[in-house]
Write an enzyme that holds these catalytic residues in place. Structure first.
Site, PDB file in Angstrom:
ATOM      1  NE  ARG A  42      -3.799   0.021   1.988  1.00  0.00           N
ATOM      2  CZ  ARG A  42      -4.874   0.021   2.696  1.00  0.00           C
ATOM      3  NH1 ARG A  42      -5.245   0.623   3.639  1.00  0.00           N
ATOM      4  NH2 ARG A  42      -6.017  -0.772   2.038  1.00  0.00           N
ATOM      5  CE  LYS A  66      -8.009 -10.082   1.328  1.00  0.00           C
ATOM      6  NZ  LYS A  66      -7.491  -9.039   0.852  1.00  0.00           N
ATOM      7  CE  LYS A  78      -2.239  -4.824   1.947  1.00  0.00           C
ATOM      8  NZ  LYS A  78      -3.301  -5.720   1.405  1.00  0.00           N
ATOM      9  CG  ASP A 117      -3.706  -2.719  -0.822  1.00  0.00           C
ATOM     10  OD1 ASP A 117      -4.501  -3.448  -0.709  1.00  0.00           O
ATOM     11  OD2 ASP A 117      -3.558  -1.754   0.021  1.00  0.00           O
ATOM     12  CB  ALA A 234     -12.451   4.071  -0.740  1.00  0.00           C
ATOM     13  CB  ALA A 256     -12.514  -1.088   1.477  1.00  0.00           C
TER      14      ALA A 256
HETATM   15  P1  NAD Z   1      -7.267   2.448  -5.803  1.00  0.00           P
HETATM   16  O1  NAD Z   1      -6.312   3.616  -5.072  1.00  0.00           O
HETATM   17  O2  NAD Z   1      -7.140   2.187  -7.257  1.00  0.00           O
HETATM   18  O3  NAD Z   1      -8.669   3.044  -5.658  1.00  0.00           O
HETATM   19  C1  NAD Z   1      -9.269   3.790  -4.480  1.00  0.00           C
HETATM   20  C2  NAD Z   1     -10.254   4.837  -4.872  1.00  0.00           C
HETATM   21  O4  NAD Z   1     -10.742   5.260  -3.560  1.00  0.00           O
HETATM   22  C3  NAD Z   1      -9.368   5.929  -5.344  1.00  0.00           C
HETATM   23  O5  NAD Z   1     -10.121   6.358  -6.604  1.00  0.00           O
HETATM   24  C4  NAD Z   1      -9.647   6.969  -4.442  1.00  0.00           C
HETATM   25  O6  NAD Z   1      -9.905   8.410  -4.992  1.00  0.00           O
HETATM   26  C5  NAD Z   1     -10.977   6.758  -3.876  1.00  0.00           C
HETATM   27  N1  NAD Z   1     -10.963   7.373  -2.269  1.00  0.00           N
HETATM   28  C6  NAD Z   1     -10.262   7.106  -1.465  1.00  0.00           C
HETATM   29  N2  NAD Z   1     -10.930   7.677  -0.205  1.00  0.00           N
HETATM   30  C7  NAD Z   1     -12.174   7.680  -0.449  1.00  0.00           C
HETATM   31  C8  NAD Z   1     -13.338   8.223   0.282  1.00  0.00           C
HETATM   32  N3  NAD Z   1     -13.025   8.581   1.337  1.00  0.00           N
HETATM   33  N4  NAD Z   1     -14.450   8.194  -0.128  1.00  0.00           N
HETATM   34  C9  NAD Z   1     -14.536   8.026  -1.746  1.00  0.00           C
HETATM   35  N5  NAD Z   1     -13.610   7.532  -2.414  1.00  0.00           N
HETATM   36  C10 NAD Z   1     -12.285   7.505  -1.740  1.00  0.00           C
HETATM   37  O7  NAD Z   1      -7.457   1.209  -4.837  1.00  0.00           O
HETATM   38  P2  NAD Z   1      -8.164  -0.275  -5.292  1.00  0.00           P
HETATM   39  O8  NAD Z   1      -6.822  -1.125  -5.753  1.00  0.00           O
HETATM   40  O9  NAD Z   1      -9.137   0.118  -6.096  1.00  0.00           O
HETATM   41  O10 NAD Z   1      -8.264  -0.568  -3.631  1.00  0.00           O
HETATM   42  C11 NAD Z   1      -9.250  -0.182  -3.011  1.00  0.00           C
HETATM   43  C12 NAD Z   1      -9.733  -0.815  -1.710  1.00  0.00           C
HETATM   44  O11 NAD Z   1      -9.760  -2.444  -1.861  1.00  0.00           O
HETATM   45  C13 NAD Z   1      -8.570  -0.960  -0.782  1.00  0.00           C
HETATM   46  O12 NAD Z   1      -9.012  -0.832   0.512  1.00  0.00           O
HETATM   47  C14 NAD Z   1      -7.649  -1.981  -0.879  1.00  0.00           C
HETATM   48  O13 NAD Z   1      -6.867  -2.534  -0.028  1.00  0.00           O
HETATM   49  C15 NAD Z   1      -8.863  -3.219  -1.545  1.00  0.00           C
HETATM   50  N6  NAD Z   1      -8.393  -4.214  -2.052  1.00  0.00           N
HETATM   51  C16 NAD Z   1      -7.748  -4.110  -3.329  1.00  0.00           C
HETATM   52  C17 NAD Z   1      -7.440  -5.255  -3.986  1.00  0.00           C
HETATM   53  C18 NAD Z   1      -6.802  -5.136  -5.403  1.00  0.00           C
HETATM   54  O14 NAD Z   1      -7.093  -6.045  -6.311  1.00  0.00           O
HETATM   55  N7  NAD Z   1      -6.620  -3.908  -5.974  1.00  0.00           N
HETATM   56  C19 NAD Z   1      -7.632  -6.537  -3.791  1.00  0.00           C
HETATM   57  C20 NAD Z   1      -8.155  -6.674  -2.134  1.00  0.00           C
HETATM   58  C21 NAD Z   1      -8.319  -5.504  -1.520  1.00  0.00           C
END
Ligand code: NAD
Length: 344
Positions: A42, A66, A78, A117, A234, A256
């Site tokens: 992250r 998980k 992580k 992440d 998010a 998330a």
């Molecule tokens: P990302 O950075 O691509 O997207 C996150 C989005 O959320 C961004 O567009 C950001 O502007 C927005 N954001 C941040 N704070 C916000 C808020 N308070 N309100 C509204 N929007 C907000 O990240 P991602 O890869 O999409 O990951 C999102 C979540 O999913 C994280 O918690 C991550 O740990 C989790 N996750 C991701 C994956 C993956 O495959 N990428 C897998 C498992 C879990």
């Protein structure tokens, strides 16, 4: 919990500072009973190092659950790379930091393997991969977020079915339309859901609304929209004591991590008491982990299909356990994961 208290449950905690680039990175290894530790990296700004350690430690524990709940032979880990104003505005510096971070992961000798992440997508993973063989999900390997989104979508479909609804025609509110939320919105729109989307980056929300036929809404209010389902995609801690009474949906399922604010058990029970079916985050968002560890050179339709199937099966098991034991889905998911860990 402060950072150092959160770290108490870890097997190992590694800190790397690289004065040449300004890199500060933390790798948390939670539990390797099921196999070598894996977990995404992250990239985020934190108020202090303790907060970064707390995030890494909590996320590593979620990774342990998980992998365990989805029957995957890996341990929970992580990493966080601390972002700052210089890193955010200077791409070359950020890449130098990520490369230094990759070298740090390499020096851990395979004790920890990483991937994408929040803030770290395939482009950033490709930079990390310049310095380590222990990273997946970069460049041509493909984007795990589509598989994560597919798992969330399956959970939404099944949870809606449980509460007597269906995805087609349902109003679904998505908080955060980055990699996972954006892919999820596209998949939901294809299946006839009516979308409310929100992002702290308004241009991103507008763009996703335009391509999915949805409506962009205020990010401060999206969780409380009148909707059939809400998808936090998010940051964590969104299901708090203040937020839960304001929900106006029947299902919460999102990508998330760490959606329940502390004390988590109390929050899980408060959701159940409000008749909100909460799909535990580490169940809903396991699709990326399934796809990334499938061993294929690229993440393609077969890996996404595998993620959908595995996550769907896990959810069915968890919901059956919850019903049989009169527990919340969160408690049942933790019990499933702990049972897998105990039998390792
Ligand atoms: P990302 O950075 O691509 O997207 C996150 C989005 O959320 C961004 O567009 C950001 O502007 C927005 N954001 C941040 N704070 C916000 C808020 N308070 N309100 C509204 N929007 C907000 O990240 P991602 O890869 O999409 O990951 C999102 C979540 O999913 C994280 O918690 C991550 O740990 C989790 N996750 C991701 C994956 C993956 O495959 N990428 C897998 C498992 C879990």
């Amino acid at each position: 919990m402060t950072g150092w208290t959160a770290a108490e449950g870890l097997e190992e905690l590694h800190l790397r500072r690289d004065p040449a680039t300004g890199l500060v990175a933390v790798v948390a290894i939670h539990d390797r009973r099921l196999g070598p530790a894996k977990g995404g990296t992250r990239l985020r700004a934190y108020p202090d190092l303790g907060a970064a350690v707390a995030d890494a430690a909590r996320l590593a524990r979620a990774m342990t659950w998980k992998f365990a709940v989805h029957g995957l032979p890996y341990g929970g880990g992580k990493a966080v790379v601390l972002q700052d104003a210089r890193g955010a505005s200077d791409r070359a510096l950020l890449e130098a930091r990520l490369e230094a971070y990759g070298a740090f992961v390499e020096r851990l000798g395979g004790a920890f393997g990483t991937g994408p992440d929040l803030g770290v997508g395939p482009t950033e993973v490709a930079v990390i991969q310049r310095a380590t063989a222990h990273a997946v999900g970069g460049g041509a390997h493909g984007d795990a977020s589509a598989a994560t989104a597919a798992g969330v979508r399956v959970c939404l479909e099944r949870a809606l079915d449980r509460v007597g609804g269906e995805l087609a025609g349902a109003v679904v509110a998505v908080q955060g339309v980055g990699a996972v939320g954006g892919a999820l919105a596209a998949q939901l729109a294809e299946r006839g859901a009516r979308l409310l989307v929100a992002d702290v980056d308004p241009a991103r929300a507008e763009a996703v609304a335009a391509t999915t036929g949805g409506r962009a809404v205020d990010p401060a209010e999206v969780l409380f929209a009148q909707a059939d389902a809400v998808c936090p995609c998010a940051t964590g801690d969104v299901l708090s004591a203040g937020a839960i009474p304001r929900l106006r949906c029947r299902v919460v399922a999102g990508g998330a991590n760490d959606q329940l604010a502390a004390p988590v058990l109390e929050r899980a029970r408060a959701l159940a008491a409000r008749d909100v079916l909460y799909v535990p985050d580490f169940v809903a968002n396991g699709g990326g982990a399934v796809a990334l560890t499938a061993g294929a050179p690229t993440i393609g339709p077969p890996e996404v299909a595998l993620a959908e199937r595995r996550v769907g099966e896990t959810l069915e098991r968890v919901l059956a356990r919850a019903e049989a034991s009169d527990a919340t889905p969160y408690e049942a998911a933790v019990a499933e994961a702990e049972a897998a860990l105990a039998s390792a």
